[in-house]
Scaffold this motif. Structure first.
Motif, PDB file in Angstrom:
ATOM      1  N   ASN A  93       0.845  -1.188   0.000  1.00  0.00           N
ATOM      2  CA  ASN A  93       0.000   0.000   0.000  1.00  0.00           C
ATOM      3  C   ASN A  93       0.890   1.251   0.000  1.00  0.00           C
ATOM      4  O   ASN A  93       0.746   2.124   0.834  1.00  0.00           O
ATOM      5  CB  ASN A  93      -0.916  -0.054   1.229  1.00  0.00           C
ATOM      6  N   THR A  94       1.800   1.299  -0.955  1.00  0.00           N
ATOM      7  CA  THR A  94       2.798   2.376  -0.959  1.00  0.00           C
ATOM      8  C   THR A  94       3.126   2.848  -2.366  1.00  0.00           C
ATOM      9  O   THR A  94       2.896   2.130  -3.343  1.00  0.00           O
ATOM     10  CB  THR A  94       4.102   1.880  -0.307  1.00  0.00           C
ATOM     11  N   LEU A  95       3.649   4.061  -2.447  1.00  0.00           N
ATOM     12  CA  LEU A  95       4.273   4.539  -3.684  1.00  0.00           C
ATOM     13  C   LEU A  95       5.682   4.940  -3.302  1.00  0.00           C
ATOM     14  O   LEU A  95       5.880   5.960  -2.643  1.00  0.00           O
ATOM     15  CB  LEU A  95       3.531   5.755  -4.217  1.00  0.00           C
ATOM     16  N   SER A  96       6.633   4.134  -3.660  1.00  0.00           N
ATOM     17  CA  SER A  96       8.003   4.377  -3.217  1.00  0.00           C
ATOM     18  C   SER A  96       8.959   3.632  -4.108  1.00  0.00           C
ATOM     19  O   SER A  96       8.553   2.709  -4.795  1.00  0.00           O
ATOM     20  CB  SER A  96       8.190   3.852  -1.795  1.00  0.00           C
ATOM     21  N   PRO A  97      10.210   3.926  -4.023  1.00  0.00           N
ATOM     22  CA  PRO A  97      10.799   5.134  -3.450  1.00  0.00           C
ATOM     23  C   PRO A  97      11.019   6.164  -4.543  1.00  0.00           C
ATOM     24  O   PRO A  97      10.785   5.914  -5.729  1.00  0.00           O
ATOM     25  CB  PRO A  97      12.135   4.627  -2.935  1.00  0.00           C
ATOM     26  N   VAL A  98      11.471   7.355  -4.128  1.00  0.00           N
ATOM     27  CA  VAL A  98      11.886   8.398  -5.055  1.00  0.00           C
ATOM     28  C   VAL A  98      13.302   8.813  -4.669  1.00  0.00           C
ATOM     29  O   VAL A  98      13.577   9.061  -3.498  1.00  0.00           O
ATOM     30  CB  VAL A  98      10.933   9.624  -4.969  1.00  0.00           C
ATOM     31  N   ASN A  99      14.200   8.808  -5.644  1.00  0.00           N
ATOM     32  CA  ASN A  99      15.538   9.344  -5.433  1.00  0.00           C
ATOM     33  C   ASN A  99      15.883  10.159  -6.666  1.00  0.00           C
ATOM     34  O   ASN A  99      16.114   9.604  -7.739  1.00  0.00           O
ATOM     35  CB  ASN A  99      16.558   8.211  -5.227  1.00  0.00           C
ATOM     36  N   PHE A 100      15.864  11.466  -6.498  1.00  0.00           N
ATOM     37  CA  PHE A 100      16.053  12.321  -7.673  1.00  0.00           C
ATOM     38  C   PHE A 100      17.493  12.267  -8.188  1.00  0.00           C
ATOM     39  O   PHE A 100      17.749  12.597  -9.343  1.00  0.00           O
ATOM     40  CB  PHE A 100      15.664  13.763  -7.358  1.00  0.00           C
ATOM     41  N   HIS A 101      18.421  11.846  -7.332  1.00  0.00           N
ATOM     42  CA  HIS A 101      19.824  11.852  -7.748  1.00  0.00           C
ATOM     43  C   HIS A 101      20.096  10.842  -8.862  1.00  0.00           C
ATOM     44  O   HIS A 101      20.900  11.096  -9.745  1.00  0.00           O
ATOM     45  CB  HIS A 101      20.733  11.587  -6.548  1.00  0.00           C
ATOM     46  N   ASN A 102      19.425   9.679  -8.803  1.00  0.00           N
ATOM     47  CA  ASN A 102      19.619   8.714  -9.893  1.00  0.00           C
ATOM     48  C   ASN A 102      18.361   8.540 -10.736  1.00  0.00           C
ATOM     49  O   ASN A 102      18.212   7.567 -11.463  1.00  0.00           O
ATOM     50  CB  ASN A 102      20.111   7.366  -9.341  1.00  0.00           C
ATOM     51  N   LYS A 103      17.412   9.508 -10.560  1.00  0.00           N
ATOM     52  CA  LYS A 103      16.189   9.563 -11.387  1.00  0.00           C
ATOM     53  C   LYS A 103      15.292   8.345 -11.195  1.00  0.00           C
ATOM     54  O   LYS A 103      14.662   7.853 -12.124  1.00  0.00           O
ATOM     55  CB  LYS A 103      16.543   9.743 -12.873  1.00  0.00           C
ATOM     56  N   LEU A 104      15.256   7.871  -9.944  1.00  0.00           N
ATOM     57  CA  LEU A 104      14.372   6.762  -9.606  1.00  0.00           C
ATOM     58  C   LEU A 104      13.084   7.352  -9.037  1.00  0.00           C
ATOM     59  O   LEU A 104      13.087   7.881  -7.909  1.00  0.00           O
ATOM     60  CB  LEU A 104      15.077   5.886  -8.555  1.00  0.00           C
ATOM     61  N   VAL A 105      12.013   7.276  -9.820  1.00  0.00           N
ATOM     62  CA  VAL A 105      10.742   7.861  -9.377  1.00  0.00           C
ATOM     63  C   VAL A 105       9.623   6.844  -9.565  1.00  0.00           C
ATOM     64  O   VAL A 105       9.274   6.505 -10.700  1.00  0.00           O
ATOM     65  CB  VAL A 105      10.407   9.150 -10.170  1.00  0.00           C
ATOM     66  N   VAL A 106       9.071   6.355  -8.456  1.00  0.00           N
ATOM     67  CA  VAL A 106       7.905   5.475  -8.526  1.00  0.00           C
ATOM     68  C   VAL A 106       6.676   6.342  -8.278  1.00  0.00           C
ATOM     69  O   VAL A 106       6.476   6.847  -7.168  1.00  0.00           O
ATOM     70  CB  VAL A 106       7.997   4.339  -7.483  1.00  0.00           C
ATOM     71  N   SER A 107       5.883   6.542  -9.326  1.00  0.00           N
ATOM     72  CA  SER A 107       4.724   7.434  -9.214  1.00  0.00           C
ATOM     73  C   SER A 107       3.597   6.936 -10.097  1.00  0.00           C
ATOM     74  O   SER A 107       3.832   6.343 -11.145  1.00  0.00           O
ATOM     75  CB  SER A 107       5.122   8.854  -9.644  1.00  0.00           C
ATOM     76  N   PHE A 108       2.360   7.180  -9.666  1.00  0.00           N
ATOM     77  CA  PHE A 108       1.191   6.800 -10.459  1.00  0.00           C
ATOM     78  C   PHE A 108       0.945   7.763 -11.625  1.00  0.00           C
ATOM     79  O   PHE A 108       0.190   7.456 -12.542  1.00  0.00           O
ATOM     80  CB  PHE A 108      -0.066   6.808  -9.579  1.00  0.00           C
ATOM     81  N   PHE A 109       1.509   8.968 -11.525  1.00  0.00           N
ATOM     82  CA  PHE A 109       1.197  10.001 -12.506  1.00  0.00           C
ATOM     83  C   PHE A 109       2.409  10.292 -13.386  1.00  0.00           C
ATOM     84  O   PHE A 109       3.541  10.076 -12.963  1.00  0.00           O
ATOM     85  CB  PHE A 109       0.740  11.271 -11.788  1.00  0.00           C
ATOM     86  N   PRO A 110       2.167  10.778 -14.592  1.00  0.00           N
ATOM     87  CA  PRO A 110       3.317  11.101 -15.442  1.00  0.00           C
ATOM     88  C   PRO A 110       4.135  12.225 -14.797  1.00  0.00           C
ATOM     89  O   PRO A 110       3.603  13.291 -14.502  1.00  0.00           O
ATOM     90  CB  PRO A 110       2.669  11.604 -16.744  1.00  0.00           C
ATOM     91  N   VAL A 111       5.397  11.973 -14.535  1.00  0.00           N
ATOM     92  CA  VAL A 111       6.270  12.989 -13.947  1.00  0.00           C
ATOM     93  C   VAL A 111       7.085  13.609 -15.065  1.00  0.00           C
ATOM     94  O   VAL A 111       7.788  12.912 -15.796  1.00  0.00           O
ATOM     95  CB  VAL A 111       7.195  12.369 -12.875  1.00  0.00           C
ATOM     96  N   GLU A 112       6.949  14.924 -15.226  1.00  0.00           N
ATOM     97  CA  GLU A 112       7.585  15.587 -16.371  1.00  0.00           C
ATOM     98  C   GLU A 112       9.002  16.048 -16.054  1.00  0.00           C
ATOM     99  O   GLU A 112       9.883  15.987 -16.871  1.00  0.00           O
ATOM    100  CB  GLU A 112       6.756  16.784 -16.835  1.00  0.00           C
ATOM    101  N   LYS A 113       9.152  16.583 -14.843  1.00  0.00           N
ATOM    102  CA  LYS A 113      10.479  17.114 -14.524  1.00  0.00           C
ATOM    103  C   LYS A 113      10.740  16.914 -13.039  1.00  0.00           C
ATOM    104  O   LYS A 113       9.811  16.775 -12.239  1.00  0.00           O
ATOM    105  CB  LYS A 113      10.579  18.593 -14.889  1.00  0.00           C
ATOM    106  N   ILE A 114      12.001  16.908 -12.680  1.00  0.00           N
ATOM    107  CA  ILE A 114      12.351  16.790 -11.277  1.00  0.00           C
ATOM    108  C   ILE A 114      13.308  17.915 -10.930  1.00  0.00           C
ATOM    109  O   ILE A 114      13.898  18.541 -11.803  1.00  0.00           O
ATOM    110  CB  ILE A 114      12.986  15.414 -10.974  1.00  0.00           C
TER     111      ILE A 114
END
Lengths: 472, 472
Positions: free
Chosen positions: B135-156
């Motif tokens: 029951n999670t949305l994870s993880p996010v690490n912007f340094h290596n561009k690891l983004v687990v997200s339900f929505f389209p992510v355009e920029k970080i």
């Protein structure tokens, strides 16, 4: 209409206005004060007065008030404090009804300014002329396009909210009120130093004004008869919900008020607070609450009770909203068995639909509009529910092309639930984006959208407190 | 670097990720979870697993985890709860280090779900595999561009703030954090049901993470050892200011948390509140405060004291800000004689420059940048002043063509005062307009802009409280 007889009608509905000291230099505030009237199409005669200007904003400028052939009902003076006394004498000669003194430099600067202000007050009183200010930006009446503002005003939105300010702070916010709050405004008066016209006069006028449904009052001090003011607040607020933001509450704030509008704060803030409570008037703690509450009162009908259902797009925000609702004194409603059975249809089999409802879960299994349709249809028919507190989705996440978003279809169930007597407030991350079609549509149909659960729930809380105070 | 040894490094810096259940249908969340990794350019090997999909986002899809030739460090599973047990067995075979369970339908749904979750936990423990969720949305690490997200992510926007959430609520806000807060993010972890990884693990990791300077923690409950957690909070917060938003505070909120993340709230909110205070950790009351405070801590150096000067564009807002400053425990600074003499130059002769300073008055007599230059130059050299609380003008009112606004020249004195050790917070009506060049410039130079005086002053107040707790 009673209003036409009130002396302030010469300020809000004058047949003619002369702006003394209007500049022809477009980069100056004193140009905007005149130019806005021309540009917005003020519905009366206009006379700029400035010796040697020739023409301002396309209109012939006069050398002095004396040279104007016709009568002048209202004078707006933007000349400096030192020149004001001379202007007053011209106004007496000309027989004007009302004067607005825009410039500062009077009672707020100490003894010399107080003396000057007292002298002006004496002359005006002797001659039966009323005055707003000095140190003011006023008045605004959107109905006849009368806008006195330092900044270029591009558009106005006529509505049913009227404001009393003791500062030009609203001036920075005129377009912001429309864009970020979708508020429609009727009248605004800035009292400034309150040499003559004070909060009692202004509230008396708005209490009688047929175009005013909701009132917001910002005050630094009470200048008039405070007992009369509180009594007037009480009587007015019962018919026209009134939100008060009183500053100069602390010692430092009171000192600041003294040098801002030359106001001496009489009595303690605690006493004023109790008086407001006894008058059944809602008090805002800061500007965010002030405008949030005003919007809630203007948009919403009074709810039938305080049993609320929370519908969120994020489960975590649903938990947060539940805390906030309980802290604000709401009852977390228990939907009826019939309601639960209806909404079960949109939830996955493992999710038990309780209050708060995590509508976001349903997006994985349904078209985004469908869960909202079912949610609102079910709730609108539940006799155990009074208020719906709903988080809106970010449509740019649901529709790659936002213009494909079926705004009518999506919003229809909101409006139907509202028609059936549900009181609805919403919040959305995109509330401050005036370009969000969902926000614009809902707010144009009097369903308020706030930028956070906290602000939505506090605003609804203010409306519910008002209901309890005034209707039970 | 210590961090590389922490087991959570397999989640934030895996050499490879398999997304089990990735969809090839772009309208589904399970497509976005995989596609974001591809689109943003995650710096590791990527494997979509979905029998029969062929190719997803241009990458060959595998029928099962077994078919992947290489090793897999992290598995992100978006299959439904019922299918999860089978996936676990494959993960054991494959020797993965970490698993993220995105789907709900476990402990939050009651007995059946708890049983399933316990069984999964048992298998993972037996085999030394760690798991985030379910029951999670994870993880996010912007340094290596690891983004687990339900929505389209355009920029970080890479930065120094890291978040722990117990909800996917941040997911709706990823772009909002950049646009409305100009926050740069390092890492985000959503703990969900906390079957295995809990708040203690997450905070331990972030306390060691060299890329994390400021921490925001949202919690519905404490799942790990609460004494250890509070001790860890205390130690971490001294080095990395930590803001906590704890929901499920009320009875209704706690019940809601139970059905959201299957969390039973242990102990009263009052006890938790006292523990936080003793640990020197700042608590936020709602999401606005949460992000406002995090921004203040991330942007600002600790102030040298709490003596503040208020500079406003509207005198009325100056009075309001003065009240708020006194209520927040600030000292309303008395500028030195030298300072007063310097700033007199910009004020009209009748205006006595006291604190608060009505900078707006000066616009009538000077180019808009000039009063700010004089104000900041004078204050920066005053040894009796620590903090500057400043209202920004609306540049679209001062410059008909906003592109003509000399943003560098205007902002230079802000930056110079900051360099001299002044702590500066600002507010502006246009704070939420990401297109305002003044807001963008100041925030990119770590001078925070809030949408109201109230929010600016509360955020600065949190920083000052932190300073007193931790440095005296």
């Amino acid at each position: 209409m009673q209003t036409s007889k009130h002396f302030l009608d010469s300020f809000f509905n004058p047949s003619s206005i002369a702006v003394i000291g209007a500049s022809k230099n477009p980069s100056l505030f004193t140009f905007n004060v005149f130019n806005n009237l021309v540009k917005l199409g003020y519905q009366g005669r206009l006379y700029p007065v400035n010796p040697g200007a020739g023409e301002i904003a396309g209109i012939r400028a006069y050398t002095s008030l004396r040279d104007i052939e016709d009568d002048v009902e209202l004078v707006v003076s933007v000349v400096s404090a030192g020149k004001t006394l001379d202007i007053m004498k011209e106004c007496v000669e000309k027989g004007v009804k009302g004067i607005v003194l825009v410039s500062g430099g009077f009672s707020e600067i100490g003894e010399r300014g107080i003396k000057m202000q007292d002298e002006i007050a004496r002359i005006l009183k002797q001659n039966g002329i009323r005055a707003i200010g000095p140190n003011t930006l006023s008045p605004v009446n959107f109905h006849n396009k009368l806008v006195v503002s330092f900044f270029p005003v591009e558009k106005i939105r006529v509505g049913t909210v009227s404001f009393i300010f003791q500062s030009g702070m609203y001036d920075l916010r005129l377009s912001w009120l429309f864009e970020n709050f979708h508020l429609g405004v009727s009248k605004i008066i800035d009292l400034g130093n309150k040499m003559d016209v004070n909060e009692v006069d202004a509230l008396e006028y708005l209490s009688q004004d047929k175009d005013t449904k909701t009132i917001g009052i910002h005050l630094e001090t009470i200048r008039g008869d405070s007992k009369k003011f509180v009594q007037l607040l009480k009587n007015t607020s019962r018919r026209k919900p009134t939100v008060v933001l009183k500053t100069g509450r602390t010692e430092a704030g009171a000192n600041a008020a003294a040098s801002h509008t030359g106001s001496i704060v009489k009595g303690s803030d605690v006493v004023f607070d109790i008086a407001l409570k006894q008058a059944g008037v809602i008090r805002a703690q800061d500007l965010d609450e002030f405008f949030d509450f005003v919007k809630a009162f203007d948009f919403l009908d009074l709810p039938s009770g305080n049993r609320c259902i929370i519908g969120s797009v994020s489960g975590g925000e649903g938990v947060l909203a539940t805390d906030l609702c309980q802290q604000e004194g709401f009852l977390i409603a228990k939907p009826s068995v019939a309601t639960v059975n209806k909404i079960k249809a949109i939830f996955p089999p493992w999710e038990i639909p309780v209050n708060p409802l995590d509508i976001g879960v349903c997006f994985q299994f349904h078209d985004p509009a469908e869960p909202f349709v079912i949610f609102f249809e079910a709730m609108a028919d539940d006799p155990d529910v009074d208020c719906l507190v709903v988080q809106l989705p970010q449509i740019r996440y649901l529709f790659a092309d936002v213009s494909m978003f079926p705004v009518d279809e999506f919003c229809k169930p909101f409006l139907q639930a509202k028609d059936k007597g549900m009181t609805i407030v919403t919040w959305a991350v995109s509330a401050n984006r005036p370009d969000d079609p969902l926000v614009a549509y809902l707010e144009s149909h009097n369903i308020p959208v706030y930028p956070s659960a906290s602000r939505a729930i506090k605003a609804l809380g203010a409306v519910c407190r008002y209901r309890v105070i005034n209707l039970t």
